[in-house]
Every structure is written in structure tokens, then in C-alpha cells.
Motif scaffolding. Structure first.
Motif, mmCIF file in Angstrom:
data_model
loop_
_atom_site.group_PDB
_atom_site.id
_atom_site.type_symbol
_atom_site.label_atom_id
_atom_site.label_comp_id
_atom_site.label_asym_id
_atom_site.label_seq_id
_atom_site.Cartn_x
_atom_site.Cartn_y
_atom_site.Cartn_z
ATOM 1 N N ALA A 271 0.845 -1.197 0.000
ATOM 2 C CA ALA A 271 0.000 0.000 0.000
ATOM 3 C C ALA A 271 0.876 1.242 0.000
ATOM 4 O O ALA A 271 1.896 1.306 0.704
ATOM 5 C CB ALA A 271 -0.915 -0.008 1.220
ATOM 6 N N TYR A 272 0.455 2.241 -0.780
ATOM 7 C CA TYR A 272 1.175 3.507 -0.898
ATOM 8 C C TYR A 272 0.246 4.641 -0.461
ATOM 9 O O TYR A 272 -0.865 4.781 -0.984
ATOM 10 C CB TYR A 272 1.621 3.740 -2.345
ATOM 11 N N HIS A 273 0.710 5.459 0.475
ATOM 12 C CA HIS A 273 -0.068 6.589 0.965
ATOM 13 C C HIS A 273 0.343 7.846 0.214
ATOM 14 O O HIS A 273 1.539 8.123 0.045
ATOM 15 C CB HIS A 273 0.172 6.796 2.460
ATOM 16 N N ILE A 274 -0.651 8.589 -0.238
ATOM 17 C CA ILE A 274 -0.399 9.878 -0.880
ATOM 18 C C ILE A 274 -1.411 10.898 -0.350
ATOM 19 O O ILE A 274 -2.384 10.540 0.330
ATOM 20 C CB ILE A 274 -0.531 9.793 -2.414
ATOM 21 N N THR A 275 -1.172 12.167 -0.662
ATOM 22 C CA THR A 275 -2.133 13.217 -0.377
ATOM 23 C C THR A 275 -2.467 13.900 -1.697
ATOM 24 O O THR A 275 -1.584 14.489 -2.348
ATOM 25 C CB THR A 275 -1.575 14.249 0.614
ATOM 26 N N VAL A 276 -3.720 13.803 -2.117
ATOM 27 C CA VAL A 276 -4.160 14.430 -3.362
ATOM 28 C C VAL A 276 -4.270 15.929 -3.121
ATOM 29 O O VAL A 276 -4.989 16.374 -2.206
ATOM 30 C CB VAL A 276 -5.522 13.868 -3.815
ATOM 31 N N PRO A 277 -3.565 16.745 -3.902
ATOM 32 C CA PRO A 277 -3.604 18.195 -3.662
ATOM 33 C C PRO A 277 -4.948 18.810 -4.036
ATOM 34 O O PRO A 277 -5.707 18.252 -4.844
ATOM 35 C CB PRO A 277 -2.482 18.720 -4.557
ATOM 36 N N ALA A 278 -5.241 19.920 -3.410
ATOM 37 C CA ALA A 278 -6.493 20.621 -3.684
ATOM 38 C C ALA A 278 -6.572 20.991 -5.160
ATOM 39 O O ALA A 278 -5.585 21.397 -5.775
ATOM 40 C CB ALA A 278 -6.579 21.861 -2.806
ATOM 41 N N GLY A 279 -7.746 20.842 -5.730
ATOM 42 C CA GLY A 279 -7.978 21.212 -7.114
ATOM 43 C C GLY A 279 -7.627 20.151 -8.132
ATOM 44 O O GLY A 279 -7.934 20.303 -9.323
#
Length: 651
Positions: free
Chosen positions: A125-133
Motif C-alpha cells: 500500500a502507498y499513501h499519498i495526499t491528493v492536492p487541492a484542485g
């Protein structure tokens, strides 16, 4: 004196200052500091993932064996997100996704880099943060095909390639696989042709686009492509297309005779007569005739991946090792793919599977794989009988049953992950395949005996797998469903019958050979191998002394296996050693066979010089019963039920 005294005082002060810290450390009950937790991995929900994932594979870098991947992943909101690499692979029955072959992962959104962090407890599993917009993520990476078998299974050579989608994508956690849609595209090497269960959508030059499918169907629909390619219609004018898509190391390997093509067509006919229903709208055998691409035999709902010897067609008389592979894998379309064990029907490819019913999934398929191979002509009846004799002998000598039940071997794909074992007869392995085959022969002959030949396991097959014609939706089952279906054929205490064979363990536990004798045949041993075994082991370069000395050798007289508790075992031999000399002469398989025969005289020893690494030693084997090779012998005055089982079905 002064110097010594000052040193003593200094040491005392040092000990005094250190003592409180040491005592405090010993008395501390504080928990160790842990890293800050990552966002929890969301549980899979049976809801649609928004949008369609674009998946582009560039498969043209043949020289370096590299697949380049571009994935376009729509996202509906910003914030934390988890991506999975598939871990639990159908047909492999374990957590064996080759994650080390995935490299160069770069994720961007709106042209800017998005950092990823691997989950240390769930490293697929890979954790990311999707940026706003952001409305989509672009993922660039590579699948690095092994360049040799020592690194893993080779999936690309200069002549052919095998696209297995589960090795070439990341997918969003939190959803069932069937609710994630993917639109795949492949750029093939110029002039290459391909086979797959996927349906083509459009083609521009070397770029092939396929119709969108859900992730479960995509991973169940691999691709074989090659420079040397042939497609054969195996069901001309049939109810739905069945095709053989063949790639080969050399063009000459594609040359099948009319008789061989007819045998493959017989296979389709006999499967239809066995089950009566089809749970596919088309079926594509993917066949690689190769010494270069990695070996495989893997089932799918509407296709199968099959690696066979390059001389599968051109060396038909001398190449027997792959004869039941196609029948085995096609049988899985019904047994394992349409009807599948309930504990393997999981939400996605990172949900653990359980293998408790592999003795049905694989064991019954092993049974019908050989039966239908005989019914279609892939094997002659005599060859199928000789193969069965070898299987029966192997499990008659499987002493590991003394401590480990067959049922427990269904866990092997998870605990062993198909790594080789040194002491197979004692450790056991995935015995649910071939010992499972013997159990289903036992079931088949019991049904025939109880019904006076009016019914057979074929009636179970039609009732359990041959229903809901045209349905593609998987139909899970449990142990109780198998028992109920058997009782629907003929009343018996099938639960106790099956459990007695699956759970048998201990010094008195025996191989399930009753089906042979109820079938009108018994296992016996002769001083020469059957024609089938001689040809098969000639192809594999094996020399079999399992049932005499208790060992098997390969090329260069290397010991491949040693039977636990056998004369060879008691003499201290082990796999990996090399036999250098037999009774003072250079080792050869024929000389070893002659020595075994001569030792029928109790006064004649069998003396070996063996090499173990850099050491040599002399070994004397205490064995005087001659050569022994398995074969089946007809029991006079009994019904030949086994012969009937192997006879082609006329309707």
C-alpha cells in the motif's frame, strides 16, 4: 600511590553517576516510542469508483525487457488516499504479487510531484495526499521483466511477451475490484500479433486500445503477443468462439498437423459434453511454445496462460510433459473461476484469501484435466493409466502423511509461496492437486459402484458446474454445497467420506488408493518403467530409483530427491549431492540400474562415491529387492470402471 588513588576515586564517581540512570532505565515501564501512524487503509466498499482509469503500456523495449507504464487515475476529492499494488493473486493462491519488479514510481497532479509513502505494515500500500484542485493523478512507472529465471518469471523476450496486468498498475483502496473501471492500451512491437480475452476497441499503427473493463476482468485477461503467431479456431461454427492463440520462439514451432488440431478441437467438445453449459462468451487459449519466456499454467475465466515445450507439436511422440496442461487450465473456467470457493471470493487483490477448498478447485481439476486429456486424445488411454500409476505410487510413498494431513497442504501456497523443498516426501507440498485427484477417482468409482454404473462423477460435474448456462457472475460455494451436490447424485455420507481422506494423519494413515481397485485396477511395481514413464523422464532428463534405492537423479548424476526413510536416506544421502562412482566405475544411470539388479543377491553390495560440495565419501546402500517402477495391473473379474472413465463421451 596518588595516581592509583585518584583513579579509584574517579572510577567510584563514574559508577555513582551512572547508577541512577541505569536503575531508572531498568525500572522504566514506558512503551517504546512509535512512529506517527499513517492514515488508515480504507476498507473495501461495494460502490463504484468515480471515473475510468486510463492504463497505457509501452511494450516495445525488448532489448532491456522493460514495460513502461503510464496510468491516469481520476480523483473526486483532495486529501489522503491509498493506492494498492496487487498482492493476493488469483490462481497463485497466495500473497505473491511481484512488487519488486515495479520501479520508478512517479506521481504528479496538475504537473506537480505528489510524494508517496509505503505503509510499513502493509507494504503493498502507498499513501499519498491528493492536492487541492486536482481531478486526476498521472502515474509513471516500469514493470521490469526478469532477464533470467533466477530473478523470477521472465515476461518479455525478443520473440514474445506476456502482459499480466496485475504487475503493471496501482489501484485505489476502498473499493471492490469489480467497481473500478479501467481503459487499457498497449503499444506492441511493430508487426507483432496478440491473443487475449479482452475485446479490441481501436488500433492506430502499433497502438492497440481495448474496450474498458472492470479491474477484476482486466486482471483476469492477460495478453500473449509475439513475432511468430498463429491463431487456430477450435470450435468452427460453435456456439461461441474458442481459439488457440500461439506464440513461439521460432516460426517452425507453430506447425501443427491436422490430427493435432483435431485433438485440440476434441478437447473443447469433451469439455462441452462434460459440463453442458458455458460460462464464457468466448475462450482464448494463450499458448507460448518457448524455452525463453518463463513457464506458466494459469487459469482465467475466458482464457488461460500456458507455456509448453517448443516441440509440443513437432516432437509430439517424445514430448509428453505438457499434454494435460491445456485441459487442466480450461477446466478451471468452470471449476475455480465460475464456481469458486467462498473463502477465495474476496473484495479486491489485497484482501487475504483462504485456500481450504483447493482440493476441489485444484484437486478435481487435476482429475478432470487428466481424464479429459485422455478423452480428447491429448493422452492415449494407456498413457493416462501409466500417469495415474506414477501418481498413485508417489502418494503411496508420501510418508509425510504421518505428521501432516492433506487438508493442511492447502495452506502451502501461502506459507511456502511455491519455493522448492528439499525433503518433499516428508515435508509435503501442494498435495491437494494430485492426492486430490486420487480422492476424486475414489468418489467417481464409489458413485459408479453404488448406482450400478448408471451415474458417475460426470453427473456431479453437470449438476454443480453445468448450470445457469451463459452466466458469467461467479457462484461461490462451501464444503456443505459440495456434499449436497454429491448427495443429489447418490445418497452417501459424503461429508465423512471426504473428511476421512482429507484429515487422515498419523502412522496408520494411507494414501487414498481405493478408487483404483474399485475401478478394476491395482498399483503394482515392475522391473522396467512403462513406455510413458521412460519417455517422460527422458524428456525431463530424470532417472528414477524412488521405489528401490529411494532417490532420483538428474543430469550429471546429481541427486534431485531422496525419499524420507528409504535406503538412500538411511545411508545419509541428500538432495544436491552428486554420485561420482558406482561400484568403482564412473557413475552412469545404466550402471546404477545394473548395480541395483545385481544386488538382488544379498552378498552383492551397492557402493557409491558421492560428492557433497568439496567433500567426497563412500556410501554403501543396504538394498536387495531389485528395480521397482509403478504400473497398473488389471484385477480379473472386476468391472473396468477406470477404462470407462477415460473413454470419450459420445454425447
Amino acid at each position: 600511590m596518588i595516581r592509583t588513588r585518584l583513579r579509584a576515586v574517579g572510577l567510584a564517581l563514574l559508577l555513582a553517576s551512572a547508577a541512577p540512570a541505569a536503575l531508572a532505565q531498568q525500572a522504566s515501564t514506558a512503551a517504546p516510542a512509535l512512529p506517527a501512524p499513517l492514515t488508515p487503509i480504507p476498507a473495501a466498499r461495494d460502490v463504484a469508483y468515480p471515473g475510468v482509469i486510463g492504463l497505457e503500456i509501452d511494450a516495445t523495449n525488448l532489448g532491456q525487457h522493460i514495460f513502461s507504464i503510464t496510468e491516469t487515475l481520476p480523483v473526486a476529492q483532495s486529501g489522503p488516499m491509498v493506492l494498492f499494488f496487487p498482492e493476493w493473486l488469483p490462481g497463485n493462491h497466495g500473497p505473491v504479487g511481484p512488487i519488486t519488479q515495479l520501479a520508478g514510481i512517479e506521481i504528479t497532479a496538475n504537473g506537480r510531484r505528489v510524494e508517496w509513502v509505503r505503509d510499513t505494515l502493509s507494504p503493498f500500500a502507498y499513501h499519498i495526499t491528493v492536492p487541492a484542485g486536482a481531478t486526476e493523478l498521472k502515474i509513471a512507472m516500469q514493470h521490469l521483466s526478469p532477464t533470467s529465471g533466477a530473478q523470477g518469471r521472465v515476461t518479455m523476450t525478443p520473440e514474445m511477451l506476456n502482459i499480466q496486468w496485475e504487475k503493471m498498475l496501482l489501484y485505489p483502496a476502498g473499493h471492490w475490484s469489480r467497481n473500478i473501471m479501467v481503459h487499457p492500451t498497449v503499444k506492441f512491437p511493430t508487426g507483432w500479433r496478440f491473443g487475449t480475452a479482452l475485446e479490441p476497441e481501436s488500433k492506430e499503427g502499433d497502438l492497440q486500445t481495448f474496450k474498458p473493463v472492470n479491474l477484476e476482468v482486466l486482471i483476469d485477461s492477460p495478453v500473449f503477443a509475439g513475432l511468430h503467431y498463429r491463431q487456430i479456431d477450435l470450435d468452427p461454427g460453435g456456439r461461441s468462439p474458442v481459439r488457440a492463440n500461439i506464440v513461439a520462439d521460432e516460426a517452425k514451432n507453430l506447425e501443427a498437423t491436422d490430427e493435432q488440431v483435431q485433438i485440440l478441437r476434441n478437447l473443447v467438445t469433451q469439455m462441452d459434453r462434460l459440463y453442458g453449459a458455458r460460462h464464457f462468451d468466448h475462450y482464448d487459449f494463450l499458448i507460448a511454445m518457448t524455452d525463453k519466456l518463463g513457464g506458466i499454467g494459469l487459469e482465467h475465466h475466458r482464457s488461460s496462460e500456458n507455456s509448453v515445450d517448443p516441440e509440443f507439436f513437432t516432437g509430439w511422440a517424445t514430448h509428453l510433459g505438457d499434454r494435460d496442461l491445456l485441459s487442466h487450465e480450461m477446466n478451471h473456467s468452470w471449476d475455480g473461476k465460475w464456481r469458486r470457493p467462498a473463502d477465495q471470493y474476496v473484495p479486491n487483490f489485497n484482501s487475504p484469501m483462504q485456500n481450504s477448498l483447493l482440493w476441489v478447485y485444484e484437486g478435481q481439476t487435476q482429475y478432470y484435466g487428466q481424464v479429459v486429456a485422455a478423452r480428447s486424445g491429448l493422452l492415449t488411454k494407456e498413457q493416462a493409466m501409466d500417469s495415474l500409476a506414477m501418481t498413485a505410487a508417489s502418494y503411496d510413498y508420501r510418508v509425510g502423511r504421518g505428521w501432516r494431513a492433506l487438508q493442511d497442504t492447502t495452506n502451502d501456497p501461502i506459507i511456502s509461496q511455491r519455493r522448492p523443498k528439499a525433503w518433499l516426501s516428508w515435508q509435503r507440498d501442494e498435495d491437494y492437486y494430485s492426492e486430490g485427484q486420487l480422492i476424486w477417482l475414489d468418489v467417481d468409482t464409489t458413485i459408479r459402484e453404488k448406482t450400478g454404473g448408471r451415474k458417475s462423477l460426470d453427473d456431479f460435474a453437470r449438476a454443480f458446474y453445468g448450470v445457469q448456462d451463459g452466466s458469467f457472475e461467479p457462484a461461490p460455494y462451501a464444503f456443505e454445497d459440495v456434499v449436497a451436490a454429491l448427495n443429489g447424485v447418490v445418497e452417501n455420507d459424503w461429508a465423512a467420506f471426504l473428511r476421512a481422506r482429507l484429515d487422515a494423519v498419523g502412522p496408520d494413515a494411507r494414501a487414498p488408493l481405493d478408487g483404483l481397485e474399485r475401478g478394476g485396477w491395482r498399483l503394482t511395481y515392475g522391473e522396467t518403467p512403462t513406455a510413458y514413464q521412460k519417455t517422460l523422464y527422458g524428456e525431463f532428463k530424470r532417472n528414477d530409483f524412488t521405489y528401490s534405492l529411494g532417490l532420483q537423479t538428474g543430469e550429471n548424476n546429481a541427486i534431485r530427491s531422496v525419499q524420507w526413510g528409504s535406503p538412500s536416506f538411511k545411508a545419509g544421502l541428500a538432495p544436491g549431492m552428486e554420485i561420482v562412482a558406482v561400484n568403482g566405475q564412473a557413475a552412469k544411470p545404466d550402471r546404477l540400474a545394473e548395480a541395483v539388479t545385481a544386488a538382488k543377491d544379498p552378498a552383492v553390495p551397492i557402493t557409491l562415491i558421492v560428492k557433497d560440495g568439496d567433500q567426497y565419501r563412500t556410501v554403501v546402500l543396504d538394498y536387495h529387492d531389485g528395480l521397482r517402477y509403478p504400473r497398473l495391473e488389471r484385477i480379473p473379474g472386476t468391472p473396468d470402471r477406470l477404462g470407462d472413465i477415460l473413454t470419450p463421451r459420445r454425447r
